[in-house]
Structure formats: structure tokens, C-alpha cells
Design a protein around this motif. Structure first.
Motif, short mmCIF file in Angstrom:
data_model
loop_
_atom_site.label_atom_id
_atom_site.label_comp_id
_atom_site.label_asym_id
_atom_site.label_seq_id
_atom_site.Cartn_x
_atom_site.Cartn_y
_atom_site.Cartn_z
N VAL A 80 38.09 31.51 40.78
CA VAL A 80 37.63 32.70 41.50
C VAL A 80 37.30 33.77 40.48
CG1 VAL A 80 38.20 34.46 43.21
CG2 VAL A 80 39.12 32.14 43.46
N GLU A 81 36.00 34.01 40.27
CA GLU A 81 35.64 35.15 39.44
C GLU A 81 35.70 36.40 40.30
OE1 GLU A 81 32.09 37.31 36.92
OE2 GLU A 81 31.88 35.16 37.33
N ILE A 82 36.56 37.33 39.91
CA ILE A 82 36.68 38.60 40.62
C ILE A 82 35.52 39.48 40.15
CG2 ILE A 82 38.17 40.55 41.15
CD1 ILE A 82 40.55 38.74 40.29
N LYS A 83 34.60 39.74 41.06
CA LYS A 83 33.32 40.40 40.73
C LYS A 83 33.24 41.69 41.53
CE LYS A 83 29.45 39.37 38.42
NZ LYS A 83 29.44 38.91 37.02
N PRO A 84 33.98 42.70 41.13
CA PRO A 84 34.10 43.89 41.98
C PRO A 84 32.82 44.72 42.04
CG PRO A 84 35.20 44.23 39.88
CD PRO A 84 34.78 42.80 39.91
#
Length: 260
Positions: free
Chosen positions: A129-133
Motif C-alpha cells: 500500500v503506497e500511502i499517496k496523500p
């Protein structure tokens, strides 16, 4: 970057790396470019090509629902416009996230992270899961994604792998899911990148594949971290990374590389 070959004296033992439960090959955004990225259709297609681990991008809707999308704005991969994080999930759920790719995928919806988690857990697949805020909500996005993943993967033998270019997002995820492993994404070796990864308790560095050389792999492995690469779409690049003994390859070319 000049490639160097560090030596180890015969009497020195190299410490083994910690256990790494994840497959070497990772399908980028589900199935690379063969299906609309970050949709369930893409993850199903990647699985049909034999992939058992996927990378996705997760961000928050205005009302705090983690959903899958790479860009901050909606225009490239949906029929919407504006910033995705400015809309409630009820509105985002009605968008067409497949028609931009092909007629065959017209009407494909944006999925929630929860929906992808259920798919992966039910089938025994692994997930990065790339956290891409959305800019400005880095820490909050990490906190919410961390809390939801901790709940969704509760009791599972293998947890997802979090990654992010944003240290604040990883710090947020650590605050709500300290047991889920973290990786720092880097597109250049900026000052302090390794110290930042140490401070965040990262288990891996995920680099632009061109950055890896013998010395950098040895440095990262010497820290007890794994060396992963994005986005590898050519056979020569994959072979170079294999020869360097890196630990993971993220690719769009699920049709070219066999994950077995």
C-alpha cells in the motif's frame, strides 16, 4: 554514480537479513498498463498473469474513506475533475475510473482500500500500500490507512507493506499500526534519506531502479533493510537488478515478466 564493490574479510560474518515474506515480483497498480490502474479489474488481471503481490496507491476522500488513486486530481484516470480528496466518498464512488483506458473497462468504479483488502485476503495475495496523500494531509492519511489496515489484516499471518515518498505519512501509519512494516520510497538520494528511514523503523527502501548499484545495495542490506525497485519494464533492467541481488521488482509488464 560509480559502482563499487565492498569487500568482506574472510573472518567476518555478514549478518543475515530479517525474514522477508513477500514475493520478488510486484504488479504495479494491479496490472500495470493492461487495465485501468488501481481498479479491481486491474488486480484481477494481474492475478490472472500469476502475480501474487500488488502495489496500489491509497488516499483519503473528504469524509475520511481510504480509496485507490494515484494522482491528486481526478482528470487523468476518471471522468471527474478537481482534487479527489475534496470530494466525499459517495460522489467518488459514482465516477467512471475505467473509460479513459478502454471501452472494455468503461464504468469501472474507483475501489476503496477495504474492497482491495478483502480481495487480497480472500485469495492469499500480498499487498504493498503506497500511502499517496493529498498534499496537506500526509500524517492524517497515514493514520487512517494504518488504522484501517490494522483492522482489516488483524490475525493474518502476513501484513501488508506500507510505503510512501512522504515521511509524515509513514509516521502517521506507524502511530496507528506500528506492527505493519514500512518502506521509504525515494526517487533521488536526498540528504538524510537513510537516517529518515532508520528513524521511521523502515524495513525496506524502494528506489527508482536506476539508483541501485553494488555499493547502495550493500549499504541498505547492511542496515538490515531490503532493496526494492520501481518501475521496471525492461528485461535488461530486471536482469541488472537480479545480478545486484535486490529483493523486489515492481513492474507494469505483467505480460512480460513471469512472477514464478
Amino acid at each position: 554514480m560509480t559502482e563499487t564493490h565492498p569487500t568482506t574479510a574472510p573472518h567476518e560474518a555478514v549478518a543475515p537479513l530479517p525474514h522477508w515474506p513477500y514475493p520478488r515480483w510486484v504488479a504495479h497498480r494491479g496490472a500495470g498498463k493492461l487495465a485501468p490502474e488501481n481498479t479491481l479489474a486491474a488486480f484481477r488481471l494481474g492475478a490472472q498473469h500469476g502475480y501474487r503481490m500488488f502495489e496500489c496507491d491509497a488516499k483519503l476522500s473528504r469524509d475520511g474513506v481510504p480509496f485507490l488513486m494515484h494522482d491528486a486530481t481526478l482528470q487523468r484516470t476518471t471522468n471527474g475533475s478537481g482534487t479527489g480528496g475534496d470530494l466525499d466518498w459517495g460522489t467518488l464512488a459514482q465516477l467512471d475510473a475505467g473509460g479513459w483506458h478502454s471501452r472494455a473497462h468503461a464504468g469501472e468504479p474507483l475501489p476503496t482500500l477495504q474492497a482491495l483488502a478483502h480481495f487480497c485476503i480472500a485469495n492469499g495475495y500480498f499487498l504493498n500500500v503506497e500511502i499517496k496523500p493529498t498534499p496537506g494531509v500526509e500524517e492524517k492519511t497515514g493514520q487512517v490507512v494504518g488504522a484501517q489496515c490494522a483492522q482489516l489484516w488483524q490475525g493474518q499471518a502476513v501484513q501488508p507493506l506500507f510505503s510512501s515518498f512522504k515521511p509524515d505519512a509513514l509516521a502517521g501509519a506507524r502511530s496507528t499500526a506500528p506492527h505493519i512494516p514500512r518502506a521509504l520510497l525515494v526517487d533521488s538520494l536526498w540528504d538524510g534519506w537513510l537516517e529518515q528511514a532508520r528513524a521511521l523503523g523502515c524495513v525496506a527502501i524502494v528506489c527508482n531502479h536506476a539508483l541501485w548499484d553494488t555499493a547502495l545495495v550493500a549499504r541498505v542490506h547492511g542496515e538490515g533493510m531490503r532493496a526494492l525497485s520501481y518501475t521496471v519494464n525492461d528485461e535488461w533492467a530486471a536482469q541488472r537488478l537480479t545480478d545486484l541481488r535486490t529483493d523486489g521488482i515492481i513492474t507494469d509488464r505483467v505480460d512480460l515478466f513471469s512472477p514464478v
